[in-house]
Design a protein around this motif. Structure first.
Motif, PDB file in Angstrom:
ATOM      1  N   VAL A   7      34.473  23.999  44.182  1.00 27.34           N
ATOM      2  CA  VAL A   7      34.006  24.514  45.475  1.00 27.34           C
ATOM      3  C   VAL A   7      32.638  23.947  45.848  1.00 27.34           C
TER       4      VAL A   7
ATOM      5  N   ASN B 231      36.498  27.599  41.130  1.00 29.74           N
ATOM      6  CA  ASN B 231      37.180  28.891  41.153  1.00 29.74           C
ATOM      7  C   ASN B 231      37.617  29.263  39.740  1.00 29.74           C
TER       8      ASN B 231
ATOM      9  N   PRO C  94      40.922  35.050  38.205  1.00 32.88           N
ATOM     10  CA  PRO C  94      39.912  35.789  38.977  1.00 32.88           C
ATOM     11  C   PRO C  94      39.960  37.298  38.764  1.00 32.88           C
TER      12      PRO C  94
ATOM     13  N   LYS D  99      38.528  39.203  44.455  1.00 35.12           N
ATOM     14  CA  LYS D  99      39.089  38.341  45.497  1.00 35.12           C
ATOM     15  C   LYS D  99      38.428  36.946  45.464  1.00 35.12           C
ATOM     16  N   THR D 100      37.126  36.946  45.318  1.00 38.19           N
ATOM     17  CA  THR D 100      36.388  35.694  45.090  1.00 38.19           C
ATOM     18  C   THR D 100      35.813  35.749  43.692  1.00 38.19           C
ATOM     19  N   HIS D 101      36.064  34.739  42.903  1.00 38.64           N
ATOM     20  CA  HIS D 101      35.472  34.665  41.559  1.00 38.64           C
ATOM     21  C   HIS D 101      35.201  33.196  41.268  1.00 38.64           C
ATOM     22  N   ILE D 102      33.931  32.861  41.355  1.00 38.63           N
ATOM     23  CA  ILE D 102      33.500  31.461  41.210  1.00 38.63           C
ATOM     24  C   ILE D 102      32.581  31.351  39.999  1.00 38.63           C
TER      25      ILE D 102
ATOM     26  N   LEU E 241      30.660  31.361  52.298  1.00 36.02           N
ATOM     27  CA  LEU E 241      31.916  32.129  52.261  1.00 36.02           C
ATOM     28  C   LEU E 241      31.813  33.463  53.006  1.00 36.02           C
TER      29      LEU E 241
ATOM     30  N   ILE F 146      30.075  36.094  52.297  1.00 37.34           N
ATOM     31  CA  ILE F 146      30.110  37.254  51.394  1.00 37.34           C
ATOM     32  C   ILE F 146      28.694  37.677  51.003  1.00 37.34           C
TER      33      ILE F 146
ATOM     34  N   TYR G 288      28.023  40.847  46.868  1.00 42.01           N
ATOM     35  CA  TYR G 288      28.540  40.043  45.752  1.00 42.01           C
ATOM     36  C   TYR G 288      27.786  40.395  44.478  1.00 42.01           C
TER      37      TYR G 288
ATOM     38  N   SER H 221      33.142  38.678  44.435  1.00 44.20           N
ATOM     39  CA  SER H 221      33.067  39.497  45.638  1.00 44.20           C
ATOM     40  C   SER H 221      34.459  39.983  46.016  1.00 44.20           C
ATOM     41  N   GLU H 222      34.495  41.145  46.612  1.00 48.79           N
ATOM     42  CA  GLU H 222      35.767  41.671  47.134  1.00 48.79           C
ATOM     43  C   GLU H 222      35.863  41.495  48.648  1.00 48.79           C
TER      44      GLU H 222
END
Ligand code: AMP
Length: 105
Positions: free
Chosen positions: A18, A28, A32, A35-38, A74, A76, A80, A103-104
């Motif tokens: 990303v 990524n 995860p 919802k977002t997991h980087i 993103l 967010i 986060y 982050s959700e």
């Protein structure tokens, strides 16, 4: 031994990238937990937070700036979570430091 993340950095193992610059890559998470997991990873292979040297200060700080910029990109930024796992015997699975951004939103 080459870390999993070094193999991703050298493109030996595929990943969803990303963000990348000369010092840092962000991918990524393959599994995860939100919802977002980087994962934001320095290209320099440092096993754990306990292995940081004085001259890693700038690099470590840059991980947080990259996290902030990714969150903004993103949309967010308002919600986060950032964390490192450091308990080497249990929680830290990959021995190459990485900042988790979740982050959700
Ligand atoms: P930690 O437990 O802090 O060491 O976190 C390691 C993270 O790396 C976990 O959240 C894993 O899901 C993630 N992970 C493991 N293998 C890969 C991979 N090939 N690509 C992306 N993420 C991975």
């Amino acid at each position: 031994m080459t870390s999993l993340f070094t193999k991703i950095i050298s493109r030996e193992i595929p990943a969803e990238i990303v963000y990348e610059n000369d010092r840092i890559i962000a991918i990524n998470d393959i599994n995860p937990k939100a919802k977002t997991h980087i994962l934001i990873i320095p290209k320099k292979e440092i096993a754990t937070i306990n292995d940081l040297k004085d001259n890693d200060r700038e690099l470590l700080a840059e991980l947080f700036y990259v996290a902030k910029d990714i969150a903004k990109k993103l949309w967010i930024s308002e919600w986060y979570q950032l964390y490192f796992n450091v308990w080497e015997k249990w929680w830290q699975e990959v021995m190459h430091i990485h900042l988790h951004l979740l982050s959700e939103l």
